[in-house]
Scaffold this motif. Structure first.
Motif, short mmCIF file in Angstrom:
data_model
loop_
_atom_site.label_atom_id
_atom_site.label_comp_id
_atom_site.label_asym_id
_atom_site.label_seq_id
_atom_site.Cartn_x
_atom_site.Cartn_y
_atom_site.Cartn_z
N ALA A 285 -7.37 -0.54 3.35
CA ALA A 285 -6.30 0.45 3.32
C ALA A 285 -5.84 0.70 1.89
O ALA A 285 -5.91 -0.19 1.04
N PRO A 286 -5.36 1.90 1.63
CA PRO A 286 -5.36 3.05 2.54
C PRO A 286 -6.57 3.97 2.36
O PRO A 286 -6.70 4.97 3.04
N LEU A 287 -7.47 3.60 1.42
CA LEU A 287 -8.55 4.53 1.06
C LEU A 287 -9.77 3.73 0.65
O LEU A 287 -9.71 2.93 -0.29
N ARG A 288 -10.89 3.93 1.33
CA ARG A 288 -12.12 3.21 1.00
C ARG A 288 -13.31 4.17 1.06
O ARG A 288 -13.27 5.21 1.70
N ILE B 178 0.81 -1.22 0.00
CA ILE B 178 0.00 0.00 0.00
C ILE B 178 0.84 1.27 0.00
O ILE B 178 0.28 2.37 0.01
N GLU B 179 2.15 1.13 -0.02
CA GLU B 179 3.03 2.29 -0.11
C GLU B 179 4.05 2.05 -1.22
O GLU B 179 4.77 1.04 -1.18
N PRO B 180 4.13 2.91 -2.21
CA PRO B 180 3.29 4.09 -2.41
C PRO B 180 1.91 3.71 -2.95
O PRO B 180 1.73 2.59 -3.44
N TRP B 181 0.96 4.64 -2.87
CA TRP B 181 -0.41 4.41 -3.35
C TRP B 181 -0.85 5.61 -4.16
O TRP B 181 -0.55 6.76 -3.82
N SER B 182 -1.56 5.34 -5.22
CA SER B 182 -2.11 6.43 -6.02
C SER B 182 -3.49 6.05 -6.53
O SER B 182 -3.84 4.87 -6.61
N VAL B 183 -4.26 7.06 -6.86
CA VAL B 183 -5.61 6.88 -7.41
C VAL B 183 -5.67 7.60 -8.75
O VAL B 183 -5.39 8.80 -8.83
N THR B 184 -6.02 6.86 -9.78
CA THR B 184 -6.21 7.46 -11.10
C THR B 184 -7.61 8.05 -11.17
O THR B 184 -8.60 7.35 -10.90
N ILE B 185 -7.71 9.32 -11.50
CA ILE B 185 -9.01 9.96 -11.70
C ILE B 185 -9.09 10.35 -13.17
O ILE B 185 -8.23 11.09 -13.68
N ASP B 186 -10.09 9.80 -13.87
CA ASP B 186 -10.17 10.05 -15.31
C ASP B 186 -11.62 10.17 -15.75
O ASP B 186 -12.52 10.28 -14.92
N GLY B 187 -11.81 10.17 -17.07
CA GLY B 187 -13.15 10.35 -17.60
C GLY B 187 -13.48 11.82 -17.78
O GLY B 187 -12.64 12.61 -18.22
N LEU B 188 -14.68 12.19 -17.39
CA LEU B 188 -15.18 13.55 -17.62
C LEU B 188 -14.70 14.50 -16.53
O LEU B 188 -15.48 15.00 -15.70
N LYS C 98 -6.86 5.04 14.19
CA LYS C 98 -5.79 4.20 13.63
C LYS C 98 -5.95 4.13 12.11
O LYS C 98 -7.07 4.16 11.61
N PRO C 99 -4.86 3.99 11.37
CA PRO C 99 -4.98 3.78 9.92
C PRO C 99 -5.75 2.50 9.63
O PRO C 99 -5.72 1.54 10.41
#
Length: 306
Positions: A209-212, A87-97, A201-202
């Motif tokens: 983890a790390p984002l829901r 989970i490290e490093p972590w990234s989220v792709t944001i795409d589309g409109l 706590k994380p």
């Protein structure tokens, strides 16, 4: 722009941490989807406090009872295997409109938030209910970083799909990667959050983890874990459980006591803190958030759009 939700809860309203962590002992004897999926809604409408009636379990006991099918279908599989997930490093792709598509690192997301992470105390409903403090931020804040275009109507989400680290994906229980979706107005509602922690706590790996995602007026089907992609679209996106069994799982997954699941009722709930034989009580429409979210579904037949 949606108004900010005012948190009218205090720590006194939250289910005690000991009672929360002890629920594995209770849930082992009742039907339910466990720690990761029991995510619905509101802070106690009646203003009652949950008393600590149970001996605390250990962190290990609690986090060994959850759903994360990428690690196996057994309740204990995620805790056995989720430590394999990097989970490290972590990234989220944001795409589309969106005006600013791209890959947003976890640190960048938190660093660019204009507000500090807040604590949200929602009443969780599944077979049992409780008030739980989540740490996180509004999903709207994240979407605003990417600048949603006018034509967007829906938000699609994907969970990490990494077979080398996720032994459960060798089984075609679902069509991987796991997918979820919201209508844009649901996603932008101030109650809809991206959670990064719980009880100070994380999030553990097996709990997303790390984002829901946490959508408190819906069942846990909208609580997608370990999110790696968010896509803005003008068409209703496919969602994993709806794809697997559309008769049983609609796109919306609202808590609606008037519409039963084909195999069980949503009409009543039990509250954590009262023991295994606690009396059942009526489930509130939209998990008690009717005043806040009912307007999102005006003029919709909720038995058809379930």
């Amino acid at each position: 722009m949606a108004r900010r939700w005012t948190n009218n809860l205090t720590l006194a309203d939250a289910t005690s941490e000991a009672a929360f962590w002890n629920r594995r002992r209770i849930m082992a004897g009742v039907a339910g989807t466990g720690l990761a999926a029991a995510l619905g809604g509101q802070a106690r409408a009646e203003g009652e406090r949950t008393e600590e009636l149970l001996e605390p379990n250990t962190w290990e006991e609690v986090t060994s009872y959850c759903n994360f099918y990428e690690f196996g279908t057994g309740k204990g599989d995620p805790s056995k295997y989720a430590d394999r997930m990097t989970i490290e490093p972590w990234s989220v792709t944001i795409d589309g409109l969106v005006e600013k598509p791209g890959e947003y690192s976890f640190d960048q997301i938190l660093g660019e938030m204009t507000l500090e992470e807040r604590i949200y105390r929602f009443r969780c409903v599944e077979a049992w209910s409780m008030v739980v403090p989540w740490q996180g931020f509004e999903l709207a804040d994240l979407l605003n970083l990417a600048e949603v275009q006018d034509g967007a109507k829906y938000v699609a989400f994907e969970t990490l799909y990494r077979p080398a680290e996720m032994p459960g994906t060798v089984y075609k229980v679902l069509d991987w990667p796991y997918r979820e979706g919201l209508r844009l107005d649901e996603a932008m509602h101030p109650l809809t959050i991206m959670a990064t922690g719980i009880f100070g706590k994380p999030l553990p790996n097996q709990n997303g983890a790390p984002l829901r995602l946490v959508v408190p007026w819906k069942y846990g089907f909208k609580s997608i874990k370990s999110v790696v992609r968010i896509t803005l679209t003008d068409a209703e996106p496919p969602t994993s459980w709806n794809m697997a069994n559309p008769r049983e799982y609609g796109f919306y997954s609202n808590v609606n006591p008037d519409v039963s699941h084909p195999r069980w009722s949503q009409a009543t709930e039990r509250r954590i803190g009262g023991g295994l034989f606690a009396r059942r009580r009526p489930t509130l429409m939209f998990n008690g958030y009717e005043d806040e979210v009912a307007a999102l579904y005006e003029d919709m037949d909720l038995s058809e759009y379930f």
